[in-house]
Write an enzyme that holds these catalytic residues in place. Structure first.
Site, PDB file in Angstrom:
ATOM      1  N   ILE A 134       0.890  -1.151  -0.061  1.00 20.14           N
ATOM      2  CA  ILE A 134      -0.009  -0.127  -0.080  1.00 20.14           C
ATOM      3  C   ILE A 134       0.741   1.217  -0.077  1.00 20.14           C
ATOM      4  CG2 ILE A 134      -1.614   1.573   1.462  1.00 20.14           C
ATOM      5  CD1 ILE A 134      -2.671  -1.444   2.490  1.00 20.14           C
ATOM      6  N   CYS A 135       0.472   2.208  -0.665  1.00 16.60           N
ATOM      7  CA  CYS A 135       1.089   3.541  -0.780  1.00 16.60           C
ATOM      8  C   CYS A 135       2.561   3.367  -1.219  1.00 16.60           C
ATOM      9  CB  CYS A 135       1.108   4.011   0.478  1.00 16.60           C
ATOM     10  SG  CYS A 135       1.504   5.829   0.866  1.00 16.60           S
ATOM     11  N   ILE A 136       3.674   3.779  -0.474  1.00 14.23           N
ATOM     12  CA  ILE A 136       4.981   3.736  -0.789  1.00 14.23           C
ATOM     13  C   ILE A 136       5.491   2.236  -0.989  1.00 14.23           C
ATOM     14  CG2 ILE A 136       6.216   4.134   1.308  1.00 14.23           C
ATOM     15  CD1 ILE A 136       6.929   5.781  -2.092  1.00 14.23           C
ATOM     16  N   PRO A 138       4.891  -0.454  -2.519  1.00  9.94           N
ATOM     17  CA  PRO A 138       5.466  -1.146  -3.743  1.00  9.94           C
ATOM     18  C   PRO A 138       6.701  -0.904  -4.138  1.00  9.94           C
ATOM     19  CG  PRO A 138       3.034  -0.213  -3.845  1.00  9.94           C
ATOM     20  CD  PRO A 138       3.650   0.247  -2.671  1.00  9.94           C
ATOM     21  N   THR A 192      -1.839  -1.036  -4.343  1.00 10.25           N
ATOM     22  CA  THR A 192      -2.775   0.289  -4.486  1.00 10.25           C
ATOM     23  C   THR A 192      -2.214   1.359  -3.674  1.00 10.25           C
ATOM     24  OG1 THR A 192      -4.928   0.957  -3.941  1.00 10.25           O
ATOM     25  CG2 THR A 192      -3.691  -0.004  -2.127  1.00 10.25           C
TER      26      THR A 192
END
Length: 219
Positions: A134-136, A138, A192
């Site tokens: 989630i968010c950073i 990835p 995401t």
């Protein structure tokens, strides 16, 4: 009952885990009937930020102790958890994650993941168990894939900078809005952008709820 690990990077998006993303993840997992194991590194966070004005404070805080605020005390040191104990793993984000869990804020695409988190993540990937990013988070997954000699498909939202760094690590970066998920079927990674793109908690919730649902389906 599926056992899902959730790794937190502290408490507060500027120097730890993003609280909204963390709570939304835990809520969605609870609604899905998962047995959740919350964990965090037992080490000092990179720095401490006053979230009221953004200033840096001259003090230190422990990541595990700070993350225990979100977990209501029900949390363990990530170093004590093995991938064999889990069916899936999810990482909420936050700028603090990109300082405490891996040093992306400081080092960009040349970042490194702290050993305990890297080892657990690699173990899950090599075992073919699903991971939610989630968010950073990835970006961290891109680095782990690179180190394992793998490629993948992830999202950094619509951020050109984040996407370029992930491409430099050898993965395909796909643009996505806060309500969307990107599914890497081969590596079983669901990502995401959440607050990379979200302008409200309801926007972040839409993508996180979809991510949790997909991760649970992949188990």
């Amino acid at each position: 009952m599926a056992k899902v690990g959730v790794v937190l990077a502290g408490c507060g998006f500027q120097d730890g885990a993003e609280i909204h993303e963390s709570v939304l993840t835990l809520l969605a997992l609870d609604r899905a009937g998962a047995d959740v194991q919350i964990m965090a590194p037992d080490m000092d966070q990179f720095h401490v930020v006053n979230h009221l004005d953004g200033s840096e404070l001259e003090t230190s805080r422990n990541i595990l102790i700070e993350a225990a605020r979100i977990a209501r005390g029900n949390i363990v040191d990530v170093a004590t958890v093995s991938g064999s104990e889990l069916d899936a793993l999810i990482f909420p984000g936050g700028n603090g994650m990109a300082k405490n869990i891996f040093d992306y804020v400081m080092s960009g695409s040349e970042c490194e993941v702290i050993p305990d988190v890297y080892n657990l993540t690699a173990e899950m990937l090599l075992a073919g168990k699903p991971i939610g990013a989630i968010c950073i988070a990835p970006v961290m997954m891109a680095k782990v894939l690179q180190n394992l000699g793998k490629t993948g498909k992830l999202t950094g939202g619509c951020s050109e900078g984040i996407s370029a760094d992930m491409v430099a690590m050898g993965v395909t970066a796909i643009q996505a809005g806060p309500g969307e998920i990107i599914i890497d079927e081969e590596n079983k990674i669901v990502s995401t952008p959440a607050y990379v793109e979200a302008n409200s908690i309801k926007e972040a919730a839409e993508g996180i709820e979809k991510l949790v649902k997909k991760v649970m389906e992949m188990i």
